[in-house]
Design a protein around this motif. Sequence first.
Motif, PDB file in Angstrom:
ATOM      1  N   GLY A   1       0.787  -1.225   0.000  1.00  0.00           N
ATOM      2  CA  GLY A   1       0.000   0.000   0.000  1.00  0.00           C
ATOM      3  C   GLY A   1       0.812   1.264   0.000  1.00  0.00           C
ATOM      4  O   GLY A   1       0.246   2.361  -0.067  1.00  0.00           O
ATOM      5  N   ASP A   2       2.123   1.160   0.091  1.00  0.00           N
ATOM      6  CA  ASP A   2       2.994   2.339   0.073  1.00  0.00           C
ATOM      7  C   ASP A   2       3.501   2.559  -1.344  1.00  0.00           C
ATOM      8  O   ASP A   2       4.149   1.675  -1.924  1.00  0.00           O
ATOM      9  N   ARG A   3       3.217   3.730  -1.885  1.00  0.00           N
ATOM     10  CA  ARG A   3       3.646   4.031  -3.243  1.00  0.00           C
ATOM     11  C   ARG A   3       5.174   4.159  -3.302  1.00  0.00           C
ATOM     12  O   ARG A   3       5.784   4.857  -2.493  1.00  0.00           O
ATOM     13  N   LEU A   4       5.774   3.482  -4.309  1.00  0.00           N
ATOM     14  CA  LEU A   4       7.223   3.510  -4.492  1.00  0.00           C
ATOM     15  C   LEU A   4       7.646   4.444  -5.613  1.00  0.00           C
ATOM     16  O   LEU A   4       8.703   5.080  -5.531  1.00  0.00           O
ATOM     17  N   GLY A   5       6.862   4.491  -6.696  1.00  0.00           N
ATOM     18  CA  GLY A   5       7.243   5.301  -7.842  1.00  0.00           C
ATOM     19  C   GLY A   5       6.410   4.942  -9.045  1.00  0.00           C
ATOM     20  O   GLY A   5       5.359   4.308  -8.931  1.00  0.00           O
ATOM     21  N   VAL A   6       6.904   5.329 -10.222  1.00  0.00           N
ATOM     22  CA  VAL A   6       6.189   5.075 -11.476  1.00  0.00           C
ATOM     23  C   VAL A   6       7.140   4.452 -12.473  1.00  0.00           C
ATOM     24  O   VAL A   6       8.358   4.680 -12.440  1.00  0.00           O
ATOM     25  N   ARG A   7       6.580   3.675 -13.360  1.00  0.00           N
ATOM     26  CA  ARG A   7       7.379   3.118 -14.450  1.00  0.00           C
ATOM     27  C   ARG A   7       7.836   4.247 -15.357  1.00  0.00           C
ATOM     28  O   ARG A   7       7.095   5.191 -15.625  1.00  0.00           O
ATOM     29  N   SER A   8       9.069   4.123 -15.832  1.00  0.00           N
ATOM     30  CA  SER A   8       9.642   5.165 -16.663  1.00  0.00           C
ATOM     31  C   SER A   8      10.266   4.544 -17.903  1.00  0.00           C
ATOM     32  O   SER A   8      10.566   3.351 -17.934  1.00  0.00           O
ATOM     33  N   GLY A   9      10.480   5.365 -18.934  1.00  0.00           N
ATOM     34  CA  GLY A   9      11.135   4.892 -20.139  1.00  0.00           C
ATOM     35  C   GLY A   9      10.219   4.054 -21.007  1.00  0.00           C
ATOM     36  O   GLY A   9       9.019   3.909 -20.749  1.00  0.00           O
ATOM     37  N   ASP A  10      10.808   3.470 -22.052  1.00  0.00           N
ATOM     38  CA  ASP A  10      10.043   2.714 -23.038  1.00  0.00           C
ATOM     39  C   ASP A  10      10.097   1.211 -22.815  1.00  0.00           C
ATOM     40  O   ASP A  10       9.447   0.459 -23.546  1.00  0.00           O
TER      41      ASP A  10
ATOM     42  N   ASP B   1       9.829   7.480  -6.271  1.00  0.00           N
ATOM     43  CA  ASP B   1       9.346   8.720  -5.681  1.00  0.00           C
ATOM     44  C   ASP B   1      10.351   9.212  -4.628  1.00  0.00           C
ATOM     45  O   ASP B   1      11.282   8.493  -4.244  1.00  0.00           O
ATOM     46  N   ASP B   2      10.126  10.413  -4.148  1.00  0.00           N
ATOM     47  CA  ASP B   2      10.928  10.959  -3.059  1.00  0.00           C
ATOM     48  C   ASP B   2      10.389  10.358  -1.762  1.00  0.00           C
ATOM     49  O   ASP B   2       9.465  10.893  -1.139  1.00  0.00           O
TER      50      ASP B   2
END
Length: 316
Positions: free
Chosen positions: A250-259, A267-268
């Motif tokens: 349930g803790d957000r880590l970040g987002v997928r990036s790139g292709d 995330d910070d």
Amino acid sequence: MAATTSVTLPESVLAQYARFSLYNSPYPAHDAGCAIDLYPEPPCDGRTTIAPSPVSGTVRETRTVRAPQQPYAVEHDHLILIDCEGPDDCAGLTARLLHVDPTVAAGDRVDRGDSLGELVRAGFFAPWVDNHLHVGFRSPEQNPYRASGSLPLELGVDPQPLDWDGTGTVVATGDTDAILDAPAHPNPGAEFAGVHADSGEPNSSSRSSSERHSDGGGVLDGGLPHYDGGGLLASSGAGPAAAELVSLNGDRLGVRSGDDGRSIAWDDVTVTANGEPITGLSLFCARDSDFGVKLICPERAFEIGDAVQVRVRPER
């Protein structure tokens, strides 16, 4: 012949090693999963580990390079270039290997699994990083000496995603890290496994295991958040179409990036252990029975037997 755009590492290659990581590194050579760190199983006597070759071919060159000076490391590292033979994707490519003091020389023929020498602890390592081989592949027209520029790597195995609720008991400690007993490997020696990203949506850890495993997630790979980003190594059926957001319990880590559909921009965030900040988590794939989450914590000490609750919190 069509240009090679990526290299698949088959199970027969990866099975020689106890652990691997595509993203758990601060160096640009690992960006987008273009290099892999391979961790051999240590010998029973605990002495310096030999480095089994991941490829068959002919040694083109070895050279000694200066490494950053660290009190826990040797002054020099070594580069080994091997012109690869088949039958795998690497045929016709050049393998670029680091962190091995070579016992091979230019012109030597090596088979997969042959010893290339002894692993060295170079100044490129953070103090919590175990000895390993760094491996990348270049096509014939590429410069094999530049640190970055290797071809993207694909896995010929599906790492088993392991649910982890963020808790565990400390079973080993070092000067800068502590190892938990969780999540436990369900089938050591037979397959690779790693920590499962529980969903693409934060605050969804209450969903059932089957629901979370069907969400297109995968196994987390990288240094969270002490390295800039990480990766989500897909289990069967997952791919670029999976959810953009990545979370854990349930803790957000970040987002997928790139292709590539698998790189993650963290995330910070701050990782906490029992409510207190630590440097982060070391996330990787392993097939050994000692697998467990590694806490990176040079700022505080843990004792064997300590119960730990890990959370990932956004910076305020």
